[in-house]
Design an enzyme around this catalytic site. Structure first.
Site, PDB file in Angstrom:
ATOM      1  N   ASN A 113      37.040  47.371  51.382  1.00  0.00           N
ATOM      2  CA  ASN A 113      37.514  47.606  50.019  1.00  0.00           C
ATOM      3  C   ASN A 113      38.671  48.595  49.962  1.00  0.00           C
ATOM      4  OD1 ASN A 113      36.065  49.870  50.740  1.00  0.00           O
ATOM      5  ND2 ASN A 113      34.974  50.052  48.799  1.00  0.00           N
ATOM      6  N   THR A 132      38.990  46.731  40.945  1.00  0.00           N
ATOM      7  CA  THR A 132      39.204  45.668  41.920  1.00  0.00           C
ATOM      8  C   THR A 132      40.674  45.263  41.887  1.00  0.00           C
ATOM      9  OG1 THR A 132      38.706  43.944  40.309  1.00  0.00           O
ATOM     10  CG2 THR A 132      36.869  44.843  41.573  1.00  0.00           C
ATOM     11  N   MET A 133      41.068  44.483  42.888  1.00  0.00           N
ATOM     12  CA  MET A 133      42.491  44.203  43.046  1.00  0.00           C
ATOM     13  C   MET A 133      43.063  43.341  41.916  1.00  0.00           C
ATOM     14  SD  MET A 133      42.325  41.640  46.299  1.00  0.00           S
ATOM     15  CE  MET A 133      41.347  40.145  46.311  1.00  0.00           C
ATOM     16  N   HIS A 138      32.579  56.155  40.986  1.00  0.00           N
ATOM     17  CA  HIS A 138      33.704  56.148  41.935  1.00  0.00           C
ATOM     18  C   HIS A 138      34.513  54.855  41.895  1.00  0.00           C
ATOM     19  CE1 HIS A 138      31.565  53.367  44.529  1.00  0.00           C
ATOM     20  NE2 HIS A 138      32.438  53.489  45.498  1.00  0.00           N
ATOM     21  N   ALA A 163      34.111  50.235  40.795  1.00  0.00           N
ATOM     22  CA  ALA A 163      33.422  49.184  40.051  1.00  0.00           C
ATOM     23  C   ALA A 163      31.996  48.976  40.576  1.00  0.00           C
ATOM     24  CB  ALA A 163      34.220  47.879  40.146  1.00  0.00           C
TER      25      ALA A 163
END
Length: 519
Positions: A240, A418-419, A442, A444
């Site tokens: 991640n 997220t991206m 911290h 999702a």
């Protein structure tokens, strides 16, 4: 109670209990907070508290119900039981706390924090409460660029970042390192980066712990860990971890944003998310082996074998804390090196200097770490060892450990999404300092496993969706695109809204990605 030296496992002891029985130990205290009563798992010393709103608690209960129906066989325990098992560890005070991004992890849930009384000789430190990627964290840089400056060249800029910052499993750094350099970096942290010219003096001021844990001792880091860390300094890694070019989409707190150098929507920022790479993983692995032996010697009982631990004052406990601090310093040097590389990529693209682009560090936060802090417990100021795993320190205004220029707004908290979605900057609050020992979410948090994401998602579809949103992406592995797809995670806005509604942190800024690089 188990006999001396035996490690009990609550998933076996309670496997015959039904989901309905387990629900009786859960009580909703507010729209955003649930109580886990003693008795949910054996030997609980304190209660649990889990922060989830209505949109998120269904995931939490689904995980628990599926585990109950499977009679506790195999895999990770559900996050709720992990929070409860942490509440059974010796020396814990307050509550075992689950944040809204909580999901199952090794020992502790990811998104779980717990504090242990340093003055209690029985109190323990557990590597599972820090995680394998020690001092995985997030750094945010601002720029004086606007989205209009970057949008026409975002593909070239994404490629430039991808070319400058080594990514992926086994990637090697571009910074020349000797063994002596590594050992100095392990003990000096960002002071090493500053000495070597990879950081600006003011970077340190905007970094948690000023980028250096003073108790670090490189001699406590194994040769194998050093060997893994030597070639990896200045690398992003995989999973991640990411570097993103982001744009300010919304400002909720103008005063706080201005203090951070964010003064308008459309302003461009850079977020870097990475940790201590193979070195930190090896430090954790080494400590777990040593602590398994210490538990037998000292008769320490836990509910889950993954909660291997040692008395804080024991040789094993102290060795871990010193080696963990060294790995944390490595992570700060790692993010500092990637900051240097990102600045070079931007300067090259815009044919100017990083200084002229105002590429200052807004803040750098850790979300896999254990630190000694002072907190009020039952009316007394105590020295506590606070484990934060997948949770971020969020100290309030006027706290002496946050930078001078953030004293009036509270510590910035960087929450990566997220991206394909968004990220947030929050600030710490007094209520959070009282309720969660100054901790908040911290990120999702995963909603489904990596394996399930690979089975159910097509990477071409994920890339097409990102393209529709105007997000440039550079990634080394199609498999990673599936694993890190937005569908694999909880809604980060729901996570952040839960923390804001509960008062444990406060929304300041929302950022959206326009370019992403991943391993």
């Amino acid at each position: 109670m188990a006999s001396k030296g035996k490690v009990t496992t609550s998933n076996v002891e309670t496997k015959s209990r039904s989901f309905k029985d387990e629900q009786e130990y859960l009580e909703q205290l507010s729209p955003c907070c649930w109580r886990i009563k003693k008795g949910f798992v054996p030997n609980m010393r304190v209660e649990g508290r889990v922060y989830v709103n209505e949109a998120l608690n269904s995931l939490m209960f689904e995980e628990l119900q599926q585990h109950s129906q499977a009679h506790g066989v195999g895999g990770f325990l559900p996050a709720l039981k992990q929070v409860a098992n942490v509440a059974a560890l010796p020396g814990i005070v307050g509550h075992s706390v689950g944040l809204p991004d909580i999901h199952a992890g090794y020992g502790f849930a990811i998104g779980n924090m717990a504090a242990f009384d340093m003055d209690n000789p029985e109190a323990v430190v557990s590597p599972g409460g820090v995680g394998f990627d020690i001092n995985c964290g997030v750094r945010l840089l601002r720029t004086n660029l606007d989205v209009g400056d970057v949008e026409p060249v975002k593909e070239q800029l994404a490629q430039s970042l991808f070319d400058h910052i080594p990514v992926g499993v086994g990637s090697k750094g571009v910074v020349p390192m000797t063994v002596q350099d590594l050992e100095e970096a392990l003990e000096m942290g960002m002071d090493w980066s500053l000495r070597e010219g990879y950081a600006w003096p003011e970077d340190k001021e905007h970094c948690e712990e000023y980028g250096r844990m003073l108790q670090a001792d490189a001699s406590k880091v194994s040769t194998r860990a050093k060997k893994r860390g030597l070639p990896q300094l200045g690398t992003l890694g995989a999973g991640n971890h990411y570097a993103e070019i982001q744009v300010v989409e919304e400002i909720y707190d103008k005063h706080a944003a201005n203090k951070m150098g964010i003064n308008r929507t459309g302003q461009v920022c850079v977020m870097i998310h990475s940790g201590s790479r193979g070195l930190g993983h090896q430090v954790a692995t080494d400590a777990l082996t040593a602590m398994a032996n210490a538990m037998k010697r000292d008769g320490i009982e836990v509910n889950d074998r993954q909660l291997a631990c040692a008395r804080i004052g024991s040789e094993e406990g102290q060795n871990y804390l010193k080696s963990m601090a060294a790995a944390a310093n490595y992570a700060w040097v790692n993010r500092s090196t990637m900051t240097f590389l990102a600045r070079q990529a931007f300067a090259k693209q815009f044919k100017t200097t990083p200084e002229d682009l105002d590429m200052h560090v807004i803040y750098d936060v850790s979300h896999n770490i254990a630190k000694v802090e002072k907190h009020w417990v039952d009316g007394k100021l105590r020295n506590l060892l606070v484990h934060r795993k997948g949770s971020t320190r969020a100290f309030p205004p006027h706290h002496p450990l946050i930078p001078v220029d953030y004293q009036l707004i509270g510590q910035p908290v960087l929450v990566g999404g997220t991206m394909g979605t968004c990220s947030y900057i929050l600030t710490g609050t007094e209520q959070g300092f009282a309720d969660t020992f100054g901790s908040t979410c911290h990120g999702a948090g995963r909603a489904q496993s990596r394996a399930k994401s690979r089975r159910t998602l097509d990477y071409q579809d994920v890339l097409a969706n990102l393209n529709k949103k105007g997000i440039a992406i550079r990634v080394a592995s199609p498999k990673l695109v599936q694993e890190e797809a937005p569908e694999s995670y909880k809604d980060v806005s729901e996570v952040v809204d839960t923390c804001h509604a509960a008062g444990i942190s406060k929304k300041a800024v929302k950022l959206k990605p326009i370019a992403v690089i991943k391993g």
